[in-house]
Scaffold this active site. Sequence first.
Site: not given
Length: 455
Positions: A150, A272, A280, A285
Amino acid sequence: MSRFSEPQDLDFQRINASLGFDRRLWPYDIAQSKAHVTMLAAATIISERERNELLAGLDSVAAELGAESFAFLPEDEDIHSAIERRLTELAGPVGGKLHTARSRNDQVATDVVLFVRDAAGVGRASIEELISVLLARAEEHLDWPMPGYTHLQRAQPVYLGHHLLAYAWMFLRDRRRFEQVLEACSVLPLGAGALAGVNFATDRTLLADELGFSAPSPNSIDAVSNRDFALDYLAACATCATHLSRLGAELVLWSTSEFGFCELADAWTSGSSIMPQKKNPDAAEMLRAKAPRVLGHHSALHGVLHGLPLSYNKDLQEDKEHLFDTADTLADCLAAARGMLATVTFDRERLAAAAADEMIAAVDIADLLVRAGVPFREAHGAVSALVRRALDDGRSLSELSDDELSQQSAALDPQAFRALLDSQSWLESKGSHGGTALARVREQLVAAYEALAAQ
Ligand code: ARG
């Protein structure tokens, strides 16, 4: 002679035209036109010969559109007028009868509801596939301890299966929302005309049957004004996309070296351009980042409808791109979530090591005191003082001495305290309904499979 004395301004045409995006509605436009023609003949508004000519012509137009050989003209304003124009070229003047007892207003509302109905069906199926993957992965990792969080702080240990099942319930609710959208799509606008009904004895029930709707709309004004089903769809998509963004965020976080809880499959990651060591989590994302775009489409359509007088207004043309981009975006996000979840590998040791942090047994220690009759608030204070003391000189809780323990609370039995830390029973003691104890998670898994199977 025409109503107009000068040609349209080119800039007017640019802001007014929708062909650039609404051409993807063509399969729906053809399907409804065929149903319309069939109904017109059944109601003896056109002859059977005319019907056959129109149906054949529509099939030819559809073939051209399907083969991408359809030649759009600069004067085609939208897909509806383009199809009618081509039909008349191919079938002759009878093509002009297609628009009998129909307006573009009920026509476009019908195309849009057909599109949304399909998109909601596809969305529902895709959500179900995602849930299946989640359940399989939850089952595989049912008893893998991990810290639950939490405030993104280690809170209490849970099983990974329990955490993954949390997502399954979220997506099960999404599925229900898509089912509600399908219900909102069950009323047929076609046959309402421009707004007032039409001057022919049409059979709208036949139309509804032909096109798979449960009934024709009861009010012609509402029929051409209504885009509630589109709002419902966008709302369902926005909530689903938000759920996916939370999943994406956790995958990003968990796959960092800092967490090291999981590793995404190479197929779902990128390198990258400059740092050779990097892997990545771009797809995760993007799950995070796409959600606001979908919500934006939902807000935008609300904006279009807000304060809009009845019935049809050209503003309504602005429903389409929001719907199309939402459908495409959500489809991509669901596929990516499914692909990543199906292939991600979890690191049992890293998860277990993080879950073995004694500090996350603090509530369990407090509950030990509660069982000895200490009010919870007081127990909470005593345990937080113990935590403080341990943290102050870099010790673990089990390194506190018996004296230190009884100093904080006379009710704290050092032996029970040590047994608790030793046994790491903190997961299995969460046996309340919906809790993380293994038996409860097993029940939950069964319930989730049943919920998925229930229609
Ligand atoms: N392209 C229009 C739309 O998408 C079709 C309906 C046009 N109706 C009209 N009365 N101009 O809404």
